[in-house]
Write an enzyme that holds these catalytic residues in place. Sequence first.
Site, PDB file in Angstrom:
ATOM      1  N   HIS A  77      31.628  36.912  73.170  1.00 36.68           N
ATOM      2  CA  HIS A  77      30.413  37.151  72.279  1.00 36.68           C
ATOM      3  C   HIS A  77      29.596  35.653  72.449  1.00 36.68           C
ATOM      4  O   HIS A  77      28.332  35.923  73.070  1.00 36.68           O
ATOM      5  CB  HIS A  77      30.632  37.298  70.989  1.00 36.68           C
TER       6      HIS A  77
ATOM      7  N   GLU B  61      25.632  35.665  74.287  1.00 35.44           N
ATOM      8  CA  GLU B  61      24.898  34.816  73.541  1.00 35.44           C
ATOM      9  C   GLU B  61      24.953  33.399  73.529  1.00 35.44           C
ATOM     10  O   GLU B  61      24.328  32.586  72.902  1.00 35.44           O
ATOM     11  CB  GLU B  61      24.864  35.296  72.041  1.00 35.44           C
TER      12      GLU B  61
ATOM     13  N   HIS C 150      28.522  45.774  72.577  1.00 38.96           N
ATOM     14  CA  HIS C 150      28.285  44.811  73.521  1.00 38.96           C
ATOM     15  C   HIS C 150      28.931  45.119  74.875  1.00 38.96           C
ATOM     16  O   HIS C 150      28.441  45.141  75.890  1.00 38.96           O
ATOM     17  CB  HIS C 150      28.804  43.391  73.132  1.00 38.96           C
TER      18      HIS C 150
HETATM   19 CO    CO Z   1      26.468  40.398  68.684  1.00 42.06          CO
END
Ligand code: CO
Length: 296
Positions: free
Chosen positions: A184, A214, A246
């Site tokens: 993530h 991210e 995602h």
């Molecule tokens: Co997210």
Amino acid sequence: MKTRHMLTALVAAFLAAVLVGTAVFAADAEGTMKKGILLVAFGTSVPEGHKAIEDVSAAVRGAYPEAELRVAFTSRIIMRKIAREQDRVVDDPSIALSKMAFEGFTDVAVLSTHIIPGEEYQDLAAVVDGFRLMRERGTKSGFERLVLSEPLLAGEGDYDRLADALAKIYAAEGRSGAVALMGHGSPHFANAAYSELQTVLWRRSPNFFVGTVEGIPALDDILGRLKKTKHKSATVAPLMLVAGDHAQNDMAGEGDDSWKSTLMAAGYRVRAKLKGLGEYPEIQRLLVEKLAKAWN
Ligand code: CO
């Protein structure tokens, strides 16, 4: 033979009834132990994503049959979406713990399913601390014992354990091509865990690449390194508990900027693995070990 079997069954049924009776009585009696486990995940509204949470739940139930298992999510957006679209209520950790305290649970372990000790994990730790404080201040709220398990990448040995598990899970893919794992990522300093995991994975095989949606490393970092290799194909797979939004969109989606599309545009043959980490027994075992460590 038949009568003997029936007798055995009758005796077993009687014993079971006595045991269930005792269990109910014990739970109601003052001063006895009532054990519970609260599995906490970011959450997912994607039905396919839920499988990972169910699989981890089953593994935890198998390891701790005496404890009642509950599930809480931390994402309010996802909890609202589930309530709206699936007419189902999922509690957040503080509501779930309040209910468990009210129902008389005495010994509770909160199972974190986070990968890194980032923001999400810190928030969960704060909620757990709050419940502990209630008891420390002498109120009847909270629990006699409340523990929180570490995320998968909390300490030194964790990197080797997770790297071993990943190398095993993607052994076949890693033999025939590159494996690009999508974590993530976070603005939190714990995001550095992904780079350490990358280093430890490279000690096992040069074909494993770690990136994040991210944070850093990003897909561009993976691409830059891939171009220096002879790989012509790559498997993309989630480095997340569930194969949720995602994984389905940012990783394997048909949109131009998904990992799959970007790698294909760069000339690679791409295969997407849409299975969350929680669906693999190797990862379930690591989570159960973290839970055991927290209990002890
Ligand atoms: Co997210």
